[in-house]
Design a protein around this motif. Structure first.
Motif, short mmCIF file in Angstrom:
data_model
loop_
_atom_site.label_atom_id
_atom_site.label_comp_id
_atom_site.label_asym_id
_atom_site.label_seq_id
_atom_site.Cartn_x
_atom_site.Cartn_y
_atom_site.Cartn_z
N GLU A 1 0.88 -1.24 0.05
CA GLU A 1 -0.09 -0.01 0.16
C GLU A 1 0.92 1.22 -0.07
OE1 GLU A 1 -2.42 -0.31 3.32
OE2 GLU A 1 -3.70 -1.58 2.49
N TYR A 2 1.67 1.25 0.69
CA TYR A 2 2.71 2.25 0.78
C TYR A 2 3.33 2.40 -0.58
CZ TYR A 2 6.75 5.14 1.86
OH TYR A 2 7.97 6.25 2.06
N PHE A 3 4.17 1.59 -1.28
CA PHE A 3 4.48 1.81 -2.84
C PHE A 3 3.30 2.46 -3.75
CE2 PHE A 3 5.25 -0.08 -6.66
CZ PHE A 3 6.24 0.58 -7.15
N LEU A 4 2.17 1.92 -3.42
CA LEU A 4 1.43 2.22 -4.36
C LEU A 4 1.01 3.56 -4.33
CD1 LEU A 4 -1.08 -1.05 -4.61
CD2 LEU A 4 0.56 -0.23 -6.42
N VAL A 5 0.72 4.10 -3.04
CA VAL A 5 0.41 5.62 -2.60
C VAL A 5 1.71 6.43 -3.07
CG1 VAL A 5 0.24 7.06 -0.93
CG2 VAL A 5 -1.17 5.13 -0.93
N LEU A 6 2.81 6.06 -2.97
CA LEU A 6 4.13 6.77 -3.25
C LEU A 6 4.14 6.94 -4.64
CD1 LEU A 6 6.66 7.95 -2.25
CD2 LEU A 6 7.65 5.82 -2.55
N PHE A 7 3.87 5.58 -5.42
CA PHE A 7 3.90 5.70 -7.17
C PHE A 7 2.88 6.64 -7.49
CE2 PHE A 7 2.31 3.96 -10.88
CZ PHE A 7 3.62 3.85 -11.62
N LEU A 8 1.49 6.71 -6.89
CA LEU A 8 0.55 7.56 -7.44
C LEU A 8 0.79 9.15 -7.28
CD1 LEU A 8 -2.30 7.68 -8.41
CD2 LEU A 8 -3.13 7.79 -6.33
N ILE A 9 1.44 9.27 -5.91
CA ILE A 9 1.91 10.72 -5.80
C ILE A 9 2.91 10.97 -6.73
CG2 ILE A 9 3.13 12.16 -4.19
CD1 ILE A 9 1.53 10.59 -1.89
N VAL A 10 3.82 10.51 -6.98
CA VAL A 10 5.30 10.64 -7.74
C VAL A 10 4.61 10.75 -9.22
CG1 VAL A 10 7.12 9.86 -8.93
CG2 VAL A 10 6.89 9.64 -6.46
N THR A 11 3.75 9.63 -9.73
CA THR A 11 3.08 10.05 -11.09
C THR A 11 2.33 11.21 -11.33
OG1 THR A 11 3.15 7.61 -11.11
CG2 THR A 11 1.72 8.83 -12.76
N CYS A 12 1.56 11.59 -10.33
CA CYS A 12 0.70 12.83 -10.46
C CYS A 12 1.64 13.91 -10.49
CB CYS A 12 -0.26 12.87 -9.49
SG CYS A 12 -1.73 11.68 -9.42
N VAL A 13 2.78 14.12 -9.69
CA VAL A 13 3.38 15.23 -9.48
C VAL A 13 4.14 15.20 -10.83
CG1 VAL A 13 5.58 16.14 -8.58
CG2 VAL A 13 3.58 15.56 -7.00
N LEU A 14 4.68 14.24 -11.43
CA LEU A 14 5.39 14.44 -12.47
C LEU A 14 4.62 14.69 -13.79
CD1 LEU A 14 7.91 11.30 -12.41
CD2 LEU A 14 8.23 13.52 -12.19
N ASN A 15 3.42 14.25 -13.82
CA ASN A 15 2.37 14.62 -14.81
C ASN A 15 2.13 16.13 -14.94
OD1 ASN A 15 0.52 14.47 -17.07
ND2 ASN A 15 -0.88 13.53 -15.70
N PHE A 16 1.79 16.73 -13.42
CA PHE A 16 1.49 18.00 -13.34
C PHE A 16 2.65 19.03 -13.74
CE2 PHE A 16 1.68 21.66 -10.47
CZ PHE A 16 0.45 22.44 -10.90
N LEU A 17 4.07 18.59 -13.62
CA LEU A 17 5.03 19.34 -13.77
C LEU A 17 5.29 19.46 -15.29
CD1 LEU A 17 7.58 18.47 -10.88
CD2 LEU A 17 6.10 20.53 -11.22
N SER A 18 4.86 18.22 -16.04
CA SER A 18 5.17 18.24 -17.39
C SER A 18 4.15 18.82 -18.28
CB SER A 18 5.34 16.70 -17.88
OG SER A 18 3.91 16.34 -18.02
N THR A 19 3.08 19.18 -17.60
CA THR A 19 2.27 20.25 -18.53
C THR A 19 2.42 21.84 -18.09
OG1 THR A 19 0.57 20.29 -16.46
CG2 THR A 19 0.40 18.48 -18.36
#
Length: 69
Positions: free
Chosen positions: A51-69
């Motif tokens: 669960e910790y890994f999945l939450v961390l992965f989701l946060i990192v993915t969202c932040v990277l997606n937000f920064l790339s736009t």
């Protein structure tokens, strides 16, 4: 061989400035970076770690997606 060319190529690749036929290089670097985490998850299979890994992965993915736009 000069290091400045290697560093320049790495900086350009990290900024997304690379040729289309080299699409696999950022993917390969990402796989090398995530491999130790996946090894740890395969060894320790408790629910809290996954669960910790999945939450961390989701946060990192969202932040990277937000920064790339």
């Amino acid at each position: 061989f000069e290091w400045k060319y290697f560093v320049d190529a790495f900086v350009k690749m990290s900024q997304g400035d690379f040729k289309y036929h080299l699409w696999y290089l950022p993917m390969l670097i990402g796989l090398y970076l995530i491999t130790p985490v996946l090894r740890f998850l395969c060894r320790v299979e408790n629910k809290k770690t996954v669960e910790y890994f999945l939450v961390l992965f989701l946060i990192v993915t969202c932040v990277l997606n937000f920064l790339s736009t």
